[in-house]
Design a protein around this motif. Structure first.
Motif, PDB file in Angstrom:
ATOM      1  N   MET A   1      -5.192   3.449   8.503  1.00  0.00           N
ATOM      2  CA  MET A   1      -4.141   4.109   7.885  1.00  0.00           C
ATOM      3  C   MET A   1      -3.546   3.375   6.412  1.00  0.00           C
ATOM      4  SD  MET A   1      -1.133   4.834  10.676  1.00  0.00           S
ATOM      5  CE  MET A   1      -0.940   3.340  11.378  1.00  0.00           C
ATOM      6  N   THR A   2      -3.053   4.026   5.495  1.00  0.00           N
ATOM      7  CA  THR A   2      -2.504   3.378   4.339  1.00  0.00           C
ATOM      8  C   THR A   2      -1.079   3.135   4.660  1.00  0.00           C
ATOM      9  OG1 THR A   2      -4.227   4.404   2.830  1.00  0.00           O
ATOM     10  CG2 THR A   2      -2.185   3.576   1.901  1.00  0.00           C
ATOM     11  N   ILE A   3      -0.778   1.995   4.498  1.00  0.00           N
ATOM     12  CA  ILE A   3       0.751   1.576   4.902  1.00  0.00           C
ATOM     13  C   ILE A   3       1.590   1.090   3.654  1.00  0.00           C
ATOM     14  CG2 ILE A   3       2.101   0.217   6.362  1.00  0.00           C
ATOM     15  CD1 ILE A   3      -0.078   0.370   8.510  1.00  0.00           C
ATOM     16  N   LEU A   4       2.564   1.528   3.480  1.00  0.00           N
ATOM     17  CA  LEU A   4       3.575   1.058   2.256  1.00  0.00           C
ATOM     18  C   LEU A   4       4.458  -0.093   2.883  1.00  0.00           C
ATOM     19  CD1 LEU A   4       4.512   1.038  -0.741  1.00  0.00           C
ATOM     20  CD2 LEU A   4       5.685   2.826   0.005  1.00  0.00           C
ATOM     21  N   GLY A   5       4.518  -1.014   2.138  1.00  0.00           N
ATOM     22  CA  GLY A   5       5.559  -2.033   2.442  1.00  0.00           C
ATOM     23  C   GLY A   5       6.416  -2.534   1.399  1.00  0.00           C
ATOM     24  N   ILE A   6       7.825  -2.341   1.733  1.00  0.00           N
ATOM     25  CA  ILE A   6       8.916  -2.548   0.739  1.00  0.00           C
ATOM     26  C   ILE A   6       9.493  -3.731   1.025  1.00  0.00           C
ATOM     27  CG2 ILE A   6      10.738  -1.445  -0.420  1.00  0.00           C
ATOM     28  CD1 ILE A   6       9.724   1.369   0.724  1.00  0.00           C
ATOM     29  N   LEU A  47      11.596   4.212  -5.651  1.00  0.00           N
ATOM     30  CA  LEU A  47      12.077   5.497  -6.063  1.00  0.00           C
ATOM     31  C   LEU A  47      10.624   5.916  -7.005  1.00  0.00           C
ATOM     32  CD1 LEU A  47      15.869   5.503  -6.915  1.00  0.00           C
ATOM     33  CD2 LEU A  47      14.555   6.329  -5.140  1.00  0.00           C
ATOM     34  N   SER A  48      10.197   5.094  -7.855  1.00  0.00           N
ATOM     35  CA  SER A  48       9.209   5.622  -8.756  1.00  0.00           C
ATOM     36  C   SER A  48       7.794   5.467  -8.088  1.00  0.00           C
ATOM     37  CB  SER A  48       9.217   4.470  -9.777  1.00  0.00           C
ATOM     38  OG  SER A  48       8.976   3.193  -9.455  1.00  0.00           O
ATOM     39  N   TYR A  49       7.675   4.897  -7.060  1.00  0.00           N
ATOM     40  CA  TYR A  49       6.182   4.738  -5.997  1.00  0.00           C
ATOM     41  C   TYR A  49       5.914   6.207  -5.658  1.00  0.00           C
ATOM     42  CZ  TYR A  49       2.549   2.985  -3.359  1.00  0.00           C
ATOM     43  OH  TYR A  49       1.188   2.658  -2.996  1.00  0.00           O
ATOM     44  N   ASP A  50       4.549   6.550  -5.891  1.00  0.00           N
ATOM     45  CA  ASP A  50       4.073   7.635  -5.146  1.00  0.00           C
ATOM     46  C   ASP A  50       3.814   7.446  -3.905  1.00  0.00           C
ATOM     47  OD1 ASP A  50       2.838  10.022  -4.638  1.00  0.00           O
ATOM     48  OD2 ASP A  50       1.215  10.182  -6.051  1.00  0.00           O
ATOM     49  N   HIS A  51       4.261   7.817  -2.852  1.00  0.00           N
ATOM     50  CA  HIS A  51       4.043   7.559  -1.505  1.00  0.00           C
ATOM     51  C   HIS A  51       3.281   8.508  -0.672  1.00  0.00           C
ATOM     52  CE1 HIS A  51       7.846   9.423  -1.483  1.00  0.00           C
ATOM     53  NE2 HIS A  51       7.309  10.217  -0.430  1.00  0.00           N
ATOM     54  N   SER A  52       2.838   9.517  -1.409  1.00  0.00           N
ATOM     55  CA  SER A  52       2.260  10.798  -0.770  1.00  0.00           C
ATOM     56  C   SER A  52       0.945  10.211  -0.035  1.00  0.00           C
ATOM     57  CB  SER A  52       1.797  11.801  -1.879  1.00  0.00           C
ATOM     58  OG  SER A  52       0.878  11.308  -2.928  1.00  0.00           O
ATOM     59  N   HIS A  53       0.166   9.520  -0.469  1.00  0.00           N
ATOM     60  CA  HIS A  53      -0.907   9.005   0.214  1.00  0.00           C
ATOM     61  C   HIS A  53      -0.725   8.254   1.420  1.00  0.00           C
ATOM     62  CE1 HIS A  53      -0.050   5.625  -2.268  1.00  0.00           C
ATOM     63  NE2 HIS A  53      -1.027   4.990  -1.789  1.00  0.00           N
ATOM     64  N   CYS A  54       0.547   7.687   1.745  1.00  0.00           N
ATOM     65  CA  CYS A  54       0.859   6.638   2.859  1.00  0.00           C
ATOM     66  C   CYS A  54       1.074   7.511   4.160  1.00  0.00           C
ATOM     67  CB  CYS A  54       2.203   5.876   2.497  1.00  0.00           C
ATOM     68  SG  CYS A  54       1.997   4.868   0.868  1.00  0.00           S
ATOM     69  N   HIS A  55       0.610   6.774   5.173  1.00  0.00           N
ATOM     70  CA  HIS A  55       0.656   7.263   6.581  1.00  0.00           C
ATOM     71  C   HIS A  55       1.886   6.672   7.282  1.00  0.00           C
ATOM     72  CE1 HIS A  55      -3.453   7.637   5.676  1.00  0.00           C
ATOM     73  NE2 HIS A  55      -3.358   8.913   6.120  1.00  0.00           N
ATOM     74  N   ARG A  56       2.521   5.467   6.757  1.00  0.00           N
ATOM     75  CA  ARG A  56       3.531   4.827   7.359  1.00  0.00           C
ATOM     76  C   ARG A  56       4.070   4.004   6.212  1.00  0.00           C
ATOM     77  NH1 ARG A  56       2.120   7.227  11.482  1.00  0.00           N
ATOM     78  NH2 ARG A  56       1.774   6.316  13.723  1.00  0.00           N
ATOM     79  N   ILE A  57       5.636   3.663   6.516  1.00  0.00           N
ATOM     80  CA  ILE A  57       6.334   2.720   5.369  1.00  0.00           C
ATOM     81  C   ILE A  57       6.936   1.713   6.374  1.00  0.00           C
ATOM     82  CG2 ILE A  57       7.972   2.474   3.589  1.00  0.00           C
ATOM     83  CD1 ILE A  57       7.601   5.396   2.805  1.00  0.00           C
ATOM     84  N   PHE A  58       6.833   0.515   5.995  1.00  0.00           N
ATOM     85  CA  PHE A  58       7.549  -0.531   6.736  1.00  0.00           C
ATOM     86  C   PHE A  58       8.591  -1.054   5.550  1.00  0.00           C
ATOM     87  CE2 PHE A  58       4.256  -3.481   5.502  1.00  0.00           C
ATOM     88  CZ  PHE A  58       4.740  -4.529   5.251  1.00  0.00           C
ATOM     89  N   THR A  59       9.799  -1.147   5.771  1.00  0.00           N
ATOM     90  CA  THR A  59      10.681  -1.610   4.641  1.00  0.00           C
ATOM     91  C   THR A  59      11.807  -2.620   5.200  1.00  0.00           C
ATOM     92  OG1 THR A  59      12.386  -0.696   3.138  1.00  0.00           O
ATOM     93  CG2 THR A  59      12.042   0.465   4.867  1.00  0.00           C
ATOM     94  N   PRO A  79       6.687   9.547   5.053  1.00  0.00           N
ATOM     95  CA  PRO A  79       5.808   9.293   6.234  1.00  0.00           C
ATOM     96  C   PRO A  79       7.045   8.634   7.189  1.00  0.00           C
ATOM     97  CG  PRO A  79       5.227   7.852   4.709  1.00  0.00           C
ATOM     98  CD  PRO A  79       6.089   8.856   3.924  1.00  0.00           C
ATOM     99  N   THR A  80       6.412   8.356   8.479  1.00  0.00           N
ATOM    100  CA  THR A  80       7.085   7.601   9.416  1.00  0.00           C
ATOM    101  C   THR A  80       7.422   6.339   8.711  1.00  0.00           C
ATOM    102  OG1 THR A  80       6.059   8.548  11.216  1.00  0.00           O
ATOM    103  CG2 THR A  80       7.109   6.482  11.615  1.00  0.00           C
ATOM    104  N   THR A  81       8.961   5.849   8.909  1.00  0.00           N
ATOM    105  CA  THR A  81       9.512   4.751   7.932  1.00  0.00           C
ATOM    106  C   THR A  81      10.174   3.937   9.175  1.00  0.00           C
ATOM    107  OG1 THR A  81       9.700   5.857   6.123  1.00  0.00           O
ATOM    108  CG2 THR A  81      11.002   3.874   6.245  1.00  0.00           C
TER     109      THR A  81
END
Length: 283
Positions: A1-6, A47-59, A79-81
């Protein structure tokens, strides 16, 4: 998965910026070691980040204005956050947390939740409250020492509320003081992870934990605390949590604080593994 961390802005980590950064990095590393691609950004970039390719976000974000904007603009496309944006907003209001804990029968001190001069919610009539009391800035995490005040009489209570008014803090929470052993706890709902320790043995933001005095070592059931707090965390969609509780001489407990995604500084390695598993699992 591609995961975004904030990550969390330093202003929301008083005296704990390095610890918050450390758990964030530890979780990202755990996810990478488990084969995931992890992108990491600061909360002022979300707000400016393109998250369309992410499967999960943890923040770990705490900027309510930015979080509400993201909710309004992209809630149906996120995605699921974890933790959920709505749950993070809930946790920025101590009065809302107390009100919801009352709704879900989570043991806590009696409280009064107010906005300006109006009492919004109270667990019992105002004239039945007894000093000492705690007065807390309800609208954010404690950033200044004056955001949490111990009051032993009516004059001190009035002064604390007047100080809030001078600082344009309209939302406040008053809690009865509970005598007993003060503990801090960390948990990840949906996993077996739960860790607690006596508050006197850890880092203190402002030294207020000393008011409870030296712990007496009262026997209690940590699993009962986990069960209650996991239930609450599930209801408000905040599976990654921490908080404080007071244990009385009979082994009963009262939750006096509940926070989203704390620093886990005393149990970082174990917590990071559990958090990574929980992120993989999703909601």
């Amino acid at each position: 998965m591609t995961i975004l961390g904030i990550s969390r802005g330093a202003i929301y980590s008083p005296n704990l910026a390095s610890s918050d950064a450390a758990i964030f990095q530890a979780v990202a590393q755990q996810l990478q070691e488990r084969g995931h691609h992890v992108d990491c950004i600061a909360e002022d970039a979300m707000l400016s980040y393109d998250h369309s390719h992410c499967h999960r976000i943890f923040t770990m974000a705490r900027d309510t204005t930015t979080i509400r904007t993201l909710q309004a603009e992209a809630a149906d496309r996120l995605p699921t956050t974890l933790n959920s944006l709505s749950g993070i907003i809930t946790c920025t209001s101590k009065g809302t947390v107390a009100s919801l804990m009352l709704l879900h029968d989570i043991p806590q001190p009696d409280f009064i939740y107010g906005y300006g001069q109006t009492i919004t919610k109270s667990s019992k009539p105002r004239d039945q409250f007894r000093f000492p009391l705690w007065v807390k800035n309800s609208v954010s995490s404690a950033i200044l020492a004056g955001d949490t005040v111990y009051c032993t009489n009516e004059a001190e209570l009035h002064a604390a509320l007047q100080d809030f008014q001078r600082r344009d803090i309209d939302e406040w929470l008053v809690q009865e003081h509970v005598k007993g052993d003060l503990i801090k706890f960390y948990g990840v709902e949906g996993t077996d992870f739960f860790y607690w320790y006596y508050a006197s043995q850890g880092h203190s933001k402002f030294g207020l934990e000393a008011i409870n005095g030296k712990e007496q070592g009262f026997t209690f059931d940590a699993n009962a605390i986990k069960e209650a707090v996991d239930c609450f965390a599930h209801h408000i969609h905040v599976p990654i949590y921490g908080g404080d509780a007071v244990i009385d001489s009979h082994g009963g407990f009262r939750i006096i604080d509940f926070n989203d995604f704390p620093s886990f500084s005393v149990c970082r390695e174990q917590a990071a593994k559990a958090i990574a598993l929980r992120i993989e699992a999703g909601q």
